[in-house]
Every structure is written in structure tokens, then in C-alpha cells.
Design a protein around this motif. Structure first.
Motif, PDB file in Angstrom:
ATOM      1  N   SER A 507      38.173  44.237  47.773  1.00  0.00           N
ATOM      2  CA  SER A 507      38.378  45.018  46.548  1.00  0.00           C
ATOM      3  C   SER A 507      39.979  45.482  46.293  1.00  0.00           C
ATOM      4  N   SER A 521      35.008  48.202  31.542  1.00  0.00           N
ATOM      5  CA  SER A 521      35.013  47.056  32.559  1.00  0.00           C
ATOM      6  C   SER A 521      34.316  45.759  32.154  1.00  0.00           C
ATOM      7  N   GLU A 525      36.820  42.573  31.345  1.00  0.00           N
ATOM      8  CA  GLU A 525      36.383  41.181  32.198  1.00  0.00           C
ATOM      9  C   GLU A 525      36.053  40.083  31.138  1.00  0.00           C
ATOM     10  N   LYS A 530      40.382  37.186  34.376  1.00  0.00           N
ATOM     11  CA  LYS A 530      41.205  36.786  35.496  1.00  0.00           C
ATOM     12  C   LYS A 530      42.169  37.780  35.721  1.00  0.00           C
ATOM     13  N   TRP A 532      42.176  41.059  34.834  1.00  0.00           N
ATOM     14  CA  TRP A 532      41.307  42.439  35.106  1.00  0.00           C
ATOM     15  C   TRP A 532      40.745  42.342  36.695  1.00  0.00           C
ATOM     16  N   ASN A 533      40.408  41.159  37.303  1.00  0.00           N
ATOM     17  CA  ASN A 533      39.881  41.109  38.469  1.00  0.00           C
ATOM     18  C   ASN A 533      40.900  41.402  39.502  1.00  0.00           C
ATOM     19  N   GLY A 537      39.237  44.165  40.419  1.00  0.00           N
ATOM     20  CA  GLY A 537      38.153  43.537  41.177  1.00  0.00           C
ATOM     21  C   GLY A 537      37.692  44.331  42.277  1.00  0.00           C
ATOM     22  N   GLU A 539      34.345  44.865  45.491  1.00  0.00           N
ATOM     23  CA  GLU A 539      32.973  44.325  45.795  1.00  0.00           C
ATOM     24  C   GLU A 539      32.202  45.424  46.545  1.00  0.00           C
TER      25      GLU A 539
END
Length: 557
Positions: A507, A521, A525, A530, A532-533, A537, A539
Motif C-alpha cells: 500500500s 476514490s 480511479e 494509474k 491515483w493508484n 493504492g 491492499e
């Protein structure tokens, strides 16, 4: 205007009480395993007769104070004798007691700021205290630095009164609360009173200074002797804990022992830490507020603290806790002074004020929400142990490996359950167990084996996996602690309760540190996926409680 300010004050105070007494105890995370193993575990020992033991509590080193835990024990013991509240509710009750102490001292300091400066500045200070991500978790943590932070609020209060009245009595009161913070909390907080002492020295006659020094010394000796006597009774030997802490961290520190063996951080660590734990407007207005001549000893205390601890190689977030109240105070003054520049245009002034307050709220709420959503899953998983069958008279082992540092504390364990550690990749010194076979004082005074102050690994702190009935670990595509579980081919592990926990390795910093509403969000996204992650990003993995099931039992089912 005055009536409006009073309504604002009442609203902020009610919100503060709700936060300190409910939201924080229930939803705040445990941010440091030192809190768990050095304070919650010994408190659990006092109340329930078992707990994990660190090397700091070995009578051989005795650098942790039992006196800080004694007030909580004296409150909780009769409550548990007269009622049947669960042990994890004891955990919440301790947090509520810390929150209550904080809100009482915040209320007192609020009134002093209103009297010394103005109700507007007092309201700004209360607002910055309320929307303060760092204070959100720090004020309910069972740590010496947290206790010192709370007690120092009253030292600031009397310090402001002294600077306004030049009263010797208020100067002594300010030092007294800092002495308590030092002896009961953290000895290094004495540094914060040095600028105030210099102010007194240069503004009073020599005979008054000598008499006041004698009075302060007497107070310090009485407080120090009382706390030292308590610790000595517990350890069964002369135990000057504050002096032992100073010896370990400063005087005897070297390459093999001392705080640096637990890791060092770059010079900007505290800069990043403050940005994460305080809204940006709060930090910006500190720069203006510290120039206020009327409180220069307090401003110098803030700068000296940052300078001294910024130069230390070993840095931790909790080392900044004692100055949190000073940060919000200087920021409130700075905010008021900055707004006064726009007195020529009332509409513009009000617009700017509300924009800045809104930014503060948004950043604080985003950060606090991220705390709760990303990092509190461990507390919920261990809380589930209370729902398991608990009729066994034999010890039930709840084990963990690589996730040992996320264990909240033994208040989450039923009476017959014990935390155990299995082999993992960690090669430092794990906590052991307090003895349970003798009386309380004998268990505390027993010198444990395998303890050292150099963080050297001790294999005796581990158990074999076959001794575990339950296991707590992360689950990444059901790949859980493979090395540990392969030790017993006839065993399978079934997840019985899981919660989401942020995967920090996968993350991004912004995703870990701040929460963004889902619809925002999703839009980001969709239109800038791309990028934004790359920024936000994040997980999650499952943080799970597993139950041991034999292959025969699994087949029968």
C-alpha cells in the motif's frame, strides 16, 4: 459575540468528552507493542495473575515502574470483585480513565487560556485538541509518555498563570505537575520546565530564588521517594526506576546496549510524523505562535524538545507526546494572530477562518478514519476469543509468530488462555512469561532466565506448534506461516474469525495514512486510475484467528 463563543465552547467541550470517554477507548488502535508488553501485560498480572514479561521488568534491570500501574489496579480491583465485567471491558475502562484524566486537565487548561488570553483563543485550542489525530490515540494509551503528556497539560496551565501573575506559588505548582509527570511518567519531561526555571531565575531576587529552589527540591524529593518506595516494594530491592532509565538510555548507552539497538531513523522522521499526526494548518500556525513573547518559556520548551529528540538516532512517535499540548497552544495563538491581520475586512476574515477550520476537520477525520479502518482489525480478532468455549481447567495456548507485535494484550484472553510464540523470522528478544506458581510479589521479584538488555534472541521464549490450540496470523491466499505449520503434518488450521488489515508492504503512504470517501476514490480511479493508484493504492489481507483441526476430525466432519 460573547454568547456565540460560549455556545461554541460548550459544543466543543461536549464533543471532547464524547471523544475521550467513548470514541477513543472503543475505536483507537494500539500503535506500539511497547504499550502492550510493558504496561498492559504487567497490569494484567496484577489483576489476573498472568502476563508476558519483558526484560525491563526483570529485577536485574528494573527500568519500568510499577507505580504508574498502581492507580489503575486500585480502581479496577474492587470493581472486578463487586461485579462480573469481562476482562476486555477492563481494557476499555482503563482507556476511559485515561480519557477522563485528559479531558479534566484539558478543561482546566481551556479555562486558563480563556482567562490569560481570550475565549476565542481558548476555543481554537480546544478545537485543535479535538481534531488532533495524534492526540486521538495518544491520550488513551497506557504509556509513560502519554501519562506525561496529560499531566504536563496542568503544568502548562500553571505555567501560563505564573507568566501572567509572576506568582511563586503558580511556578511551584507548574513544576510539581512536571515532577509527577517525570517520576510517574517519563523522566525526560523535566527538560520542558528548564526555560520556565530560567525565567524565574532572571525575574526574581536571589533570596526568593533560593527559597523557591528549596521548596521545589522538597516537593521533588517527597514525590520521588514515594514512587521509589513503591517500586522498591514491588521489585524487592532498591529500585530507582527513573535513574535506571536515564542510565540505560543515556549514560550507559553504547553500540551493544541502549535505545539505538532497536533501530535508528533519519532526521526528517519527526517532521513526517508531525505532518501525519497534526493537520497542516495546525503546524503552520505554530510557526507564528512560537513568536509570541508572552509565552516565550513555553515556546522555547517546545523548540528545545524537538531539537534534543531530533538529534537522537533512535526515534519513536511516542517521544513527541509530551509536547502535543504545546503544539496546539502555540498554534491557537498563531491562528488568532494571523486572523487579526484581516480585521479590516470582517467577511474575508470569517471566510478564511472557516476554510482553515474545515481543512483541519477534513484532514483530522481522514487520518483518524484511516487509523480505525486500517489498523484496528487485530483488536477485533483477539476480542473474538471471548466468544470461544471457556470451560477448560487446563491452559489453552493461543499462538502467533511473525505477528507477535500486533498482540493487543492479555485482557483479550479468557482466564485459561495464554499467549505463546512460535518460530518466525524475528531474531530479537521476545517477551517471556511472568511466573504464576508463587505469590504475586514473589512472581514479580523472581529473576527470569534468558533476559538481556541487548535484544539478543532467546529460543526458550518459543513453543512448538503442536502445543498450540489456536493461532493468530495474516492470511495471504491461505498461505499462513508455512514454516511453522509444516511442523505437524497431521494438523490443519481452520480460520474461525477474520478481519481486514492493511498490507503496508503493498500500500502507498497516502492510502495507509488517510481515508478518502469511496465515491471520491472511485471517481479518481475512473479518471486517473494509474496515477491515483501510484499515490493512494492500498491492499488488505485477512488477519485471522485459526483453530487447530486434526485430519481425522476434518474427515469425520
Amino acid at each position: 459575540m460573547s454568547k456565540k463563543c460560549k455556545i461554541v465552547s460548550a459544543t466543543l467541550l461536549i464533543s471532547l468528552v464524547c471523544s475521550r470517554l467513548y470514541l477513543q477507548p472503543v475505536y483507537s488502535l494500539i500503535s506500539d507493542c511497547d504499550e502492550t508488553f510493558n504496561y498492559w501485560e504487567p497490569l494484567n498480572l496484577l489483576l489476573r495473575g498472568f502476563g508476558k514479561q519483558t526484560w525491563e521488568y526483570s529485577p536485574l534491570y528494573s527500568i519500568r515502574s510499577w507505580a504508574i500501574l498502581l492507580p489503575f489496579y486500585l480502581i479496577l480491583y474492587p470493581i472486578n470483585k463487586l461485579s462480573s465485567i469481562t476482562w476486555n471491558h477492563n481494557f476499555l475502562l482503563v482507556r476511559m480513565l485515561l480519557g477522563l484524566l485528559s479531558v479534566v486537565f484539558e478543561w482546566k487548561l481551556f479555562r486558563e487560556i480563556a482567562s490569560t488570553f481570550s475565549l476565542n483563543i481558548a476555543n481554537f485550542w480546544l478545537f485543535f485538541q479535538l481534531f488532533n489525530p495524534g492526540y486521538f490515540h495518544a491520550s488513551v494509551e497506557l504509556l509513560p509518555s502519554s501519562v506525561a503528556m496529560i499531566l504536563y497539560l496542568n503544568s502548562i496551565r500553571y505555567g501560563l498563570r505564573y507568566l501572567s501573575t509572576n506568582s511563586t506559588a503558580n511556578f511551584i505548582s507548574s513544576l510539581t505537575f512536571n515532577f509527577v509527570a517525570c517520576m510517574l511518567g517519563w523522566p525526560f519531561v523535566l527538560i520542558l520546565s528548564l526555560p520556565l526555571c530560567f525565567h524565574f531565575l532572571f525575574t526574581h531576587k536571589i533570596i526568593c530564588t533560593i527559597r523557591t529552589a528549596f521548596d521545589c527540591t522538597l516537593v521533588f524529593v517527597i514525590l520521588g521517594s514515594t514512587i521509589m518506595a513503591i517500586d522498591s516494594i514491588f521489585y524487592g530491592k532498591f529500585a530507582p526506576v527513573s535513574w535506571n532509565i536515564l542510565m540505560y538510555n543515556v549514560l550507559n548507552a553504547n553500540e551493544e546496549t541502549g535505545p539505538n539497538i532497536f533501530g535508528i531513523e533519519p532526521w526528517f522522521y519527526y517532521v513526517l510524523n508531525l505532518v501525519l499526526n497534526f493537520p497542516l494548518p495546525v503546524l503552520f500556525f505554530v510557526i507564528i505562535g512560537i513568536s509570541h513573547k508572552r509565552i516565550w518559556p513555553l515556546s522555547v520548551s517546545l523548540l528545545v524538545w524537538l531539537g534534543i529528540f531530533g538529534m537522537q538516532p533512535h526515534k519513536e512517535e511516542r517521544f513527541l507526546y509530551p509536547i502535543y499540548g504545546l503544539i496546539t497552544l502555540t498554534s491557537a495563538i498563531g491562528f488568532y494572530k494571523a486572523l487579526s491581520i484581516f480585521n479590516f475586512n470582517k467577511c474575508l476574515k470569517q471566510t478564511l477562518k472557516y476554510i482553515i477550520l474545515l481543512i483541519t476537520i477534513v484532514q483530522a477525520v481522514s487520518r483518524i478514519t484511516a487509523f480505525v479502518a486500517n489498523y484496528t482489525g487485530t483488536l477485533e480478532v483477539y476480542s473474538h476469543l471471548q466468544n470461544l468455549p471457556n470451560n477448560s481447567t487446563e491452559i489453552v495456548n493461543v499462538c502467533t509468530g511473525r505477528e507477535w507485535y500486533h498482540f493487543p494484550n492479555s485482557f483479550f484472553l479468557p482466564d485459561s488462555f495464554r499467549l505463546r510464540f512460535v518460530q518466525s523470522g524475528f531474531d530479537g528478544l521476545l517477551p517471556g512469561d511472568f511466573p504464576e506458581s508463587e505469590s504475586l510479589f514473589e512472581n514479580i521479584r523472581t529473576i527470569p532466565t534468558g533476559m538481556n538488555n541487548m535484544n539478543h534472541f532467546d529460543a526458550d521464549k518459543l513453543v512448538d506448534i503442536e502445543e498450540c490450540q489456536y493461532f493468530v496470523d495474516i492470511s495471504e491466499d491461505t498461505d499462513i506461516e508455512k514454516d511453522a505449520f509444516s511442523a505437524e503434518d497431521n494438523l490443519n488450521w481452520s480460520p474461525i474469525y477474520c478481519k481486514k488489515f492493511i498490507d503496508t508492504s503493498k500500500s502507498k503512504l497516502l492510502g495507509r495514512a488517510f481515508a478518502v470517501p469511496e465515491f471520491i476514490s472511485s471517481l479518481a480511479e475512473k479518471y486517473a486510475g494509474k496515477y491515483w493508484n501510484m499515490l493512494y493504492g492500498k491492499e488488505y489481507y485477512d488477519y485471522c484467528l485459526f483453530e487447530r483441526i486434526s485430519n481425522d476430525q476434518e474427515s469425520a466432519e
